[in-house]
Design a protein around this motif. Structure first.
Motif, mmCIF file in Angstrom:
data_model
loop_
_atom_site.group_PDB
_atom_site.id
_atom_site.type_symbol
_atom_site.label_atom_id
_atom_site.label_comp_id
_atom_site.label_asym_id
_atom_site.label_seq_id
_atom_site.Cartn_x
_atom_site.Cartn_y
_atom_site.Cartn_z
ATOM 1 N N ARG A 190 39.521 29.177 43.423
ATOM 2 C CA ARG A 190 38.166 29.196 42.866
ATOM 3 C C ARG A 190 38.120 29.814 41.468
ATOM 4 N NH1 ARG A 190 36.748 32.831 47.701
ATOM 5 N NH2 ARG A 190 38.909 33.261 47.195
ATOM 6 N N GLY A 191 39.281 30.195 40.931
ATOM 7 C CA GLY A 191 39.325 30.699 39.560
ATOM 8 C C GLY A 191 38.717 32.075 39.382
ATOM 9 N N ILE A 192 38.881 32.945 40.373
ATOM 10 C CA ILE A 192 38.196 34.237 40.319
ATOM 11 C C ILE A 192 38.781 35.152 39.243
ATOM 12 C CG2 ILE A 192 37.688 36.350 41.608
ATOM 13 C CD1 ILE A 192 37.431 34.660 44.115
ATOM 14 N N GLU A 193 40.106 35.251 39.194
ATOM 15 C CA GLU A 193 40.711 36.195 38.234
ATOM 16 C C GLU A 193 40.272 35.898 36.809
ATOM 17 O OE1 GLU A 193 44.860 37.768 40.244
ATOM 18 O OE2 GLU A 193 44.959 36.128 38.818
ATOM 19 N N ARG A 194 40.225 34.624 36.461
ATOM 20 C CA ARG A 194 39.826 34.263 35.089
ATOM 21 C C ARG A 194 38.395 34.694 34.804
ATOM 22 N NH1 ARG A 194 41.027 28.729 32.414
ATOM 23 N NH2 ARG A 194 40.177 27.769 34.282
ATOM 24 N N ARG A 195 37.530 34.569 35.829
ATOM 25 C CA ARG A 195 36.118 34.885 35.645
ATOM 26 C C ARG A 195 35.885 36.401 35.525
ATOM 27 N NH1 ARG A 195 32.067 36.746 35.244
ATOM 28 N NH2 ARG A 195 29.943 35.951 35.473
ATOM 29 N N LEU A 196 36.832 37.193 36.027
ATOM 30 C CA LEU A 196 36.649 38.646 35.992
ATOM 31 C C LEU A 196 36.847 39.213 34.586
ATOM 32 C CD1 LEU A 196 38.527 39.604 39.279
ATOM 33 C CD2 LEU A 196 36.060 39.575 38.903
ATOM 34 N N ILE A 197 37.566 38.475 33.755
ATOM 35 C CA ILE A 197 37.846 38.963 32.397
ATOM 36 C C ILE A 197 36.536 39.060 31.624
ATOM 37 C CG2 ILE A 197 39.002 38.371 30.215
ATOM 38 C CD1 ILE A 197 41.232 37.155 31.960
ATOM 39 N N GLY A 198 36.381 40.176 30.910
ATOM 40 C CA GLY A 198 35.129 40.413 30.189
ATOM 41 C C GLY A 198 34.164 41.266 30.985
ATOM 42 N N GLY A 199 34.423 41.410 32.295
ATOM 43 C CA GLY A 199 33.569 42.220 33.149
ATOM 44 C C GLY A 199 33.890 43.692 32.994
ATOM 45 N N PRO A 200 33.366 44.561 33.846
ATOM 46 C CA PRO A 200 32.512 44.226 34.982
ATOM 47 C C PRO A 200 31.109 43.793 34.555
ATOM 48 C CG PRO A 200 32.972 46.604 34.886
ATOM 49 C CD PRO A 200 33.698 45.976 33.776
ATOM 50 N N ASP A 201 30.570 42.830 35.314
ATOM 51 C CA ASP A 201 29.205 42.398 35.089
ATOM 52 C C ASP A 201 28.522 42.188 36.432
ATOM 53 O OD1 ASP A 201 29.981 39.870 36.076
ATOM 54 O OD2 ASP A 201 30.655 39.250 34.102
ATOM 55 N N LYS A 202 27.367 41.576 36.415
ATOM 56 C CA LYS A 202 26.584 41.520 37.651
ATOM 57 C C LYS A 202 27.221 40.646 38.733
ATOM 58 C CE LYS A 202 23.519 37.883 35.890
ATOM 59 N NZ LYS A 202 22.125 37.513 35.609
ATOM 60 N N ARG A 203 28.175 39.811 38.345
ATOM 61 C CA ARG A 203 28.791 38.959 39.354
ATOM 62 C C ARG A 203 30.121 39.520 39.866
ATOM 63 N NH1 ARG A 203 29.166 32.392 38.928
ATOM 64 N NH2 ARG A 203 26.917 32.376 38.604
ATOM 65 N N THR A 204 30.601 40.594 39.271
ATOM 66 C CA THR A 204 31.939 41.074 39.630
ATOM 67 C C THR A 204 32.016 41.480 41.105
ATOM 68 O OG1 THR A 204 32.154 41.885 37.376
ATOM 69 C CG2 THR A 204 33.779 42.638 38.953
ATOM 70 N N LEU A 205 31.045 42.266 41.556
ATOM 71 C CA LEU A 205 31.134 42.747 42.937
ATOM 72 C C LEU A 205 31.074 41.604 43.963
ATOM 73 C CD1 LEU A 205 31.425 45.249 44.743
ATOM 74 C CD2 LEU A 205 28.931 45.400 44.794
ATOM 75 N N PRO A 206 30.118 40.655 43.831
ATOM 76 C CA PRO A 206 30.145 39.525 44.778
ATOM 77 C C PRO A 206 31.467 38.760 44.766
ATOM 78 C CG PRO A 206 28.077 39.507 43.556
ATOM 79 C CD PRO A 206 28.913 40.604 42.964
ATOM 80 N N LEU A 207 32.101 38.650 43.601
ATOM 81 C CA LEU A 207 33.394 37.959 43.564
ATOM 82 C C LEU A 207 34.452 38.763 44.316
ATOM 83 C CD1 LEU A 207 33.491 36.601 39.899
ATOM 84 C CD2 LEU A 207 33.212 35.280 41.998
ATOM 85 N N MET A 208 34.405 40.084 44.185
ATOM 86 C CA MET A 208 35.362 40.923 44.915
ATOM 87 C C MET A 208 35.150 40.778 46.421
ATOM 88 S SD MET A 208 37.225 42.350 42.745
ATOM 89 C CE MET A 208 37.261 42.553 40.978
ATOM 90 N N GLU A 209 33.878 40.709 46.818
ATOM 91 C CA GLU A 209 33.571 40.642 48.249
ATOM 92 C C GLU A 209 33.928 39.288 48.858
ATOM 93 O OE1 GLU A 209 29.885 43.784 48.664
ATOM 94 O OE2 GLU A 209 29.421 41.758 48.039
ATOM 95 N N THR A 210 34.131 38.288 47.997
ATOM 96 C CA THR A 210 34.467 36.962 48.519
ATOM 97 C C THR A 210 35.884 36.532 48.155
ATOM 98 O OG1 THR A 210 33.340 36.051 46.583
ATOM 99 C CG2 THR A 210 32.103 36.092 48.635
ATOM 100 N N LEU A 211 36.687 37.449 47.593
ATOM 101 C CA LEU A 211 38.100 37.128 47.345
ATOM 102 C C LEU A 211 38.735 36.671 48.647
ATOM 103 C CD1 LEU A 211 39.163 40.077 45.059
ATOM 104 C CD2 LEU A 211 39.580 37.679 44.558
#
Lengths: 283, 513
Positions: free
Chosen positions: B195-216
């Motif tokens: 789902r491309g999570i690691e790439r999306r985390l770059i530039g964070g943390p932001d409001k979507r970081t925690l939900p992405l961690m919870e759905t890794l």
């Protein structure tokens, strides 16, 4: 052998009565149907939208939440300066149409039954093939749990089957990853007509927290014709069960109001009829 | 081989400046890794590439020393090709495939160089398999020059399973080389869940970081969220309140209990023993509902938050929690004991899918599966963080390495986790449950380890000059353990595959990210 029988006796009977009897009571902190009091919102205030991880807030007709995107994380509740947003304990949140998931909670229409023909076909026996297309295993786990003695899906004639050839429909979880799209489409194609599609979880409905990533398609929309949307991250097993049963016409929609013991979490009366207007209780 | 000590030592969630990480010559890097892993009984927690300009990739090695709990960090720069580390450091085998796929760097003479997730290279115009730029990449369709592992000979046949499996389960692809029922080798391919999570985390943390961690990996929501939160607390120089740490630790054990209980039930189901299957299916729900009691979500979403937790546990709730755990403990122990006293179950469990300790060590298999082969490792004890520094949980191991051992270690861990919760849930430290996190350290690198229910969840974060993530690496224990399942299937009847698979119960999305 005696120890096996003794243990069987000790473990007891555990199947819930639902849908018979009173509605099950979920934990006080359970986050179900959201309820927004737009009258409290100062104009141009976007505090909720600014913190929402999935852009689930809509401001086109009052302030509404798109449950198809919502992760029920309650960041909006914490951010709201006016206390205008609350999450109720109402778990019956499945909807036939995508649009119905966009709600302020006041008159949320419970999933209505399929037409008479589909009901005749699926109402007494529904075999479903599950496909995880990028799901994180939470939705999958809470679909699996329906097969345990607690929910006992089999008593309704509903079963998750191994082969699409044996299935009447497909339950999709996950945002439909690019790498899983072909397998999903092939599985759907292998199911004989007439067939149905149930999208479970924010990912399958909108892409969930992955919406916008190149590696996925933002859910089933535009790929499969979805007949039933079950929102949540993940949806509670009761939400899934209730949605399917209601959609099959196995629960006659009574329009009974939610019994909410915690008045701080109360919301409006549920409606089975989109035309019914009810006055929401505002805490 | 000389022992080289020039890696920077740190501890769980204690970031260091990137400038302090020694960048050494490739040969020294390889020798240091090899000697740390061999002589100090070490583990390779992570090995990943970070682009440095158009032609260079900096490869970071993160090691854990046996019993000291020290985490070592070092790096080396490589160009388009370099001699594969796997030849000397076998634990690197899967990591090097990941680096090759992400950055188009070729580890020469890697014994089995193939993609692991089937996505395009992140380095423009550079692909480790020289695939056409812009051409379609189909999952599990091998690039030219590579193939599935094959055994040739009369009557040898290949069995291909997946991506869509015969159950409610995530997708993956399995290839068996068989002679009749007998499996010579199993090869597992992934990527369907990417789902491309690691790439999306770059530039964070932001409001979507925690939900992405919870759905890794959704079944490890608490584990991943805690690994992330303690890491950015380290980077933000904040310590979460002790009360919040205790609630996190309790939630982590509830997550372990739910999953281990479900696994025992599923193992019983796979050998056709229905009583334990039925009971554990329900008891698993009791543990999930205990998590929902605390935070409203059965998987603990929204509970662990940066700086603390989102929900406090008051006294009546703590008493309720304790009561529920006590009841579920009785039930799950009764259900599990049926397994150990039923000869038809034990006949299927014992001696099936054995993985020797030497294989576990060589390939870096970890966590519950490692402990079932006698690998005495547990991040809760070895690199304690959060509340585990004050309240210890005994480590459970078994020595036989078979399906029985993997089931029995779960049983033992269920006992320990229940005892922990019954003792600790009613007496949480006083205080608040959340603190604000200031700006993150700039140009830093930190490693976080949490012993999730499958094994160590490892997160590595690097920050840039702005104090945002310039790189983020996630290593779910499944990433390291899938090879263990492949090893377990060698010389087994193919009919035992479901049983062996359940005994590992690894995550597809945790691997694919």
């Amino acid at each position: 052998m005696l120890s096996v029988i003794r243990e069987r006796w000790r473990q007891g009977h555990r199947t819930i009565a639902y849908p018979a009897g009173d509605l099950p009571v979920l934990p006080d902190r359970y986050r179900g149907l959201p309820c927004v009091d737009g009258a409290k919102c100062p104009s141009e205030c976007r505090a909720c939208a600014d913190v929402c991880p999935t852009d689930a807030l809509r401001f086109d007709a009052g302030v509404r939440i798109d449950m198809g995107r919502c992760l029920f994380c309650t960041d909006c509740t914490s951010a709201c300066p006016e206390g205008a947003i609350a999450f109720t304990r109402e778990f019956r949140t499945a909807a036939r149409t995508r649009d119905a998931l966009v709600t302020d909670g006041a008159a949320f229409p419970l999933a209505r039954a399929v037409d008479a023909k589909s009901r005749r076909l699926f109402g007494r026996s529904l075999q479903l093939r599950q496909v995880s297309a990028g799901g994180c295993n939470a939705c999958e786990a809470d679909i699996n749990v329906l097969a345990t003695p607690v929910f006992d899906l089999g008593r309704f004639g509903i079963k998750v089957v191994a082969s699409p050839r044996h299935a009447d429909g497909i339950i999709v979880t996950g945002p439909v990853t690019a790498n899983m799209r072909l397998a999903l489409e092939k599985t759907y194609a292998a199911i004989p007509d007439p067939k149905c599609v149930i999208a479970v979880g924010a990912c399958a409905i909108s892409g969930g927290p992955f919406a916008g990533h190149d590696e996925q398609h933002g859910g089933c929309e535009g790929i499969l014709p979805v007949d039933l949307h079950i929102p949540g991250c993940p949806p509670h097993p009761l939400t899934i069960l209730d949605g399917i049963l209601r959609w099959l016409g196995r629960i006659e929609s009574s329009g009974a109001p939610t019994i909410d013991r915690d008045s701080n979490h109360s919301c409006g009366t549920l409606s089975t009829d989109t035309h019914a207007i009810s006055t929401p209780y505002r805490p | 081989m000389t022992v080289i000590t020039d890696c920077v030592k740190t501890f769980n969630s204690k970031p260091v400046r990137q400038a302090d990480v020694p960048v050494v010559r490739f040969d020294d890097f390889r020798d240091a890794l090899a000697s740390t892993l061999a002589s100090r009984d070490g583990e390779l927690l992570a090995l990943f590439g970070v682009p440095r300009g158009p032609q260079t990739v900096r490869v970071y090695g993160v090691t854990l020393e046996g019993m000291t709990g020290a985490i070592g960090l070092m790096a080396t720069d490589v160009g388009e090709r370099y001699p594969a580390l796997t030849r000397d450091v076998s634990q690197a085998h899967w990591f090097e495939r990941e680096i090759a796929e992400q950055w188009g760097v070729v580890p020469e003479n890697h014994p089995w160089l193939k993609p692991i997730r089937f996505h395009r290279s992140y380095s423009s115009g550079r692909d480790a398999w020289n695939r056409v730029v812009g051409g379609a990449i189909l999952p599990c369709v091998m690039p030219e020059g590579t193939d599935y592992f094959k055994i040739r000979g009369d009557e040898i046949h290949e069995v291909a399973v997946g991506p869509v499996h015969a159950g409610v389960i995530e997708p993956g692809h399995f290839r068996f080389q068989c002679h009749g029922e007998h499996v010579f080798t199993l090869e597992i391919e992934f990527g369907y869940q990417h789902r491309g999570i690691e790439r999306r985390l770059i530039g964070g943390p932001d409001k979507r970081t925690l939900p992405l961690m919870e759905t890794l990996a959704g079944d490890t929501s608490i584990g991943h969220a805690t690994a992330y939160c303690q890491l950015i607390e380290g980077l933000g120089r904040v310590v979460a309140p002790l009360r919040a740490q205790a609630i996190r630790a309790a939630a982590l054990e509830l997550e372990r209990l739910a999953n281990h209980t479900g696994d025992l039930g599923a193992l019983a189901g796979d050998v056709g023993y229905l009583p334990t299957l039925s009971y554990c299916g329900r008891i698993r729900g009791d543990f999930l509902n205990a998590t929902a009691l605390v935070c409203g979500n059965r998987f603990g979403r929204g509970l662990v938050r940066p700086g603390g937790v989102g929900f406090d546990i008051d006294e009546p709730m703590a008493a309720e929690l304790r009561g529920r755990v006590e009841a579920a403990h009785r039930d799950v122990t009764g259900a599990a004991n049926l397994l150990w006293s039923t000869s038809s179950v034990m006949a299927r469990f014992e001696g099936t899918g054995t993985v020797p300790l030497a294989t576990i060590r060589a390939l870096g298999v970890t966590g519950t599966a490692g402990r079932a082969s006698g690998h005495d490792r547990d991040a809760r004890r070895d690199t304690p963080s959060g509340y585990h520094r004050y309240a210890q949980i005994p480590v459970s191991t078994w020595h036989t390495g078979d399906v029985f051992a993997r089931a029995y270690v779960r049983h033992l861990e269920i006992q320990r986790s229940c005892e922990y919760l019954i003792e600790n849930a009613p007496q949480l430290p006083a205080g608040d449950v959340r603190r604000d996190i200031g700006p993150l350290m700039v140009d830093a690198i930190g490693v976080s380890l949490i012993e999730g229910w499958r094994g160590p969840v490892c997160h590595v974060a690097m920050t840039g000059a702005e104090g945002t993530f310039s790189h983020y690496k996630v290593v779910d224990p499944s990433f390291r353990n899938w090879i263990g399942l492949a090893m377990a299937l060698r010389d087994q009847p193919i009919s035992d595959f479901p049983l062996c698979n359940k005994s590992f119960n690894l995550s597809y999305c945790g691997h694919d990210l």
